[in-house]
Design an enzyme around this catalytic site. Structure first.
Site, PDB file in Angstrom:
ATOM      1  CG  HIS A 127      -1.109   3.995  -0.618  1.00  0.00           C
ATOM      2  ND1 HIS A 127      -0.521   5.067  -0.597  1.00  0.00           N
ATOM      3  CD2 HIS A 127      -1.269   2.891  -1.367  1.00  0.00           C
ATOM      4  CE1 HIS A 127       0.048   5.021  -1.656  1.00  0.00           C
ATOM      5  NE2 HIS A 127      -0.677   3.804  -2.273  1.00  0.00           N
TER       6      HIS A 127
ATOM      7  CG  HIS B 229       3.083   1.286  -3.901  1.00  0.00           C
ATOM      8  ND1 HIS B 229       3.284   1.284  -5.203  1.00  0.00           N
ATOM      9  CD2 HIS B 229       1.666   1.741  -3.316  1.00  0.00           C
ATOM     10  CE1 HIS B 229       2.665   1.944  -5.593  1.00  0.00           C
ATOM     11  NE2 HIS B 229       1.987   2.684  -4.363  1.00  0.00           N
TER      12      HIS B 229
HETATM   13  P1  5GP Z   1       0.314   4.889  -6.197  1.00  0.00           P
HETATM   14  O1  5GP Z   1      -0.762   5.501  -6.731  1.00  0.00           O
HETATM   15  O2  5GP Z   1       1.227   3.879  -7.009  1.00  0.00           O
HETATM   16  O3  5GP Z   1      -0.851   3.388  -5.412  1.00  0.00           O
HETATM   17  O4  5GP Z   1       1.430   5.871  -5.870  1.00  0.00           O
HETATM   18  C1  5GP Z   1       2.954   5.771  -4.741  1.00  0.00           C
HETATM   19  C2  5GP Z   1       2.814   6.427  -4.387  1.00  0.00           C
HETATM   20  O5  5GP Z   1       4.014   6.701  -4.083  1.00  0.00           O
HETATM   21  C3  5GP Z   1       1.512   7.579  -4.037  1.00  0.00           C
HETATM   22  O6  5GP Z   1       1.575   8.210  -2.657  1.00  0.00           O
HETATM   23  C4  5GP Z   1       3.466   8.959  -4.464  1.00  0.00           C
HETATM   24  O7  5GP Z   1       3.246  10.092  -2.697  1.00  0.00           O
HETATM   25  C5  5GP Z   1       3.973   8.236  -3.392  1.00  0.00           C
HETATM   26  N1  5GP Z   1       5.978   8.792  -3.870  1.00  0.00           N
HETATM   27  C6  5GP Z   1       5.981   8.676  -5.098  1.00  0.00           C
HETATM   28  N2  5GP Z   1       6.966   9.036  -5.433  1.00  0.00           N
HETATM   29  C7  5GP Z   1       7.552   9.640  -4.409  1.00  0.00           C
HETATM   30  C8  5GP Z   1       9.164   9.284  -3.792  1.00  0.00           C
HETATM   31  O8  5GP Z   1       9.796   9.511  -4.128  1.00  0.00           O
HETATM   32  N3  5GP Z   1       8.992   8.516  -2.625  1.00  0.00           N
HETATM   33  C9  5GP Z   1       8.097   8.337  -1.807  1.00  0.00           C
HETATM   34  N4  5GP Z   1       8.896   8.011  -0.444  1.00  0.00           N
HETATM   35  N5  5GP Z   1       6.298   7.973  -2.014  1.00  0.00           N
HETATM   36  C10 5GP Z   1       6.666   8.670  -3.456  1.00  0.00           C
END
Ligand code: 5GP
Length: 139
Positions: free
Chosen positions: A104, A102
């Site tokens: 951001h 994903h």
């Molecule tokens: P990563 O650290 O993997 O790049 O980011 C994961 C992101 O997913 C984080 O910014 C976190 O806030 C978000 N996130 C975690 N759990 C959920 C969820 O259940 N739903 C949504 N929409 N975002 C989530």
């Protein structure tokens, strides 16, 4: 490291848990981050399963960046942002916490620092309002 079909974004993609969705096409969805680092923080998620850029099919990567761009342009307008931060993390050492690829997309205002990554859960009504703003800007 292999792809785990039980990750939270896979569940969102399958419709097993809800999200504040703003965009969907054949290749990707975009929904609001539940712990936004700034108001309007959105996530662009390819539908194809991969953990991150390290194992993604290059064809998936080629399709996702134009979608990231589309969301970034809409986000800048929707939130009257001065700039946009696009972030993408790979594996725990790289800061990744959800193991489905994903991006951001975070609207930024001059001089306002980002809040903590995976910090505080936002109110559902706020997420719904920001999703509506972003959706409207996408037209
Ligand atoms: P990563 O650290 O993997 O790049 O980011 C994961 C992101 O997913 C984080 O910014 C976190 O806030 C978000 N996130 C975690 N759990 C959920 C969820 O259940 N739903 C949504 N929409 N975002 C989530």
């Amino acid at each position: 490291m292999s792809y785990d079909t039980g990750n939270i974004f896979a569940k969102i993609l399958r419709g097993e848990i809800p999200s504040h969705k703003v965009y969907e096409d054949d290749d990707a969805v975009c929904f609001m981050d539940v712990m936004p680092q700034a108001p309007g923080h959105a996530l662009v998620v390819p539908k194809a399963p991969s953990r991150n850029v390290l194992d993604a099919d290059p064809a998936v990567l080629a399709k996702i960046l134009p979608i990231v761009q589309k969301i970034a342009i809409a986000s800048k307008a929707a939130f009257a942002a001065d700039g946009i931060t696009v972030m993408q993390f790979n594996e725990p050492a790289g800061g990744q916490t959800v193991f489905h690829l994903h991006y951001h997309v975070i609207p930024r205002i001059d001089g306002v620092p980002l809040k903590a990554h995976s910090g505080k859960m936002e109110d559902g009504a706020v997420l719904a309002a920001n999703a509506a703003k972003l959706k409207a800007a996408l037209g």
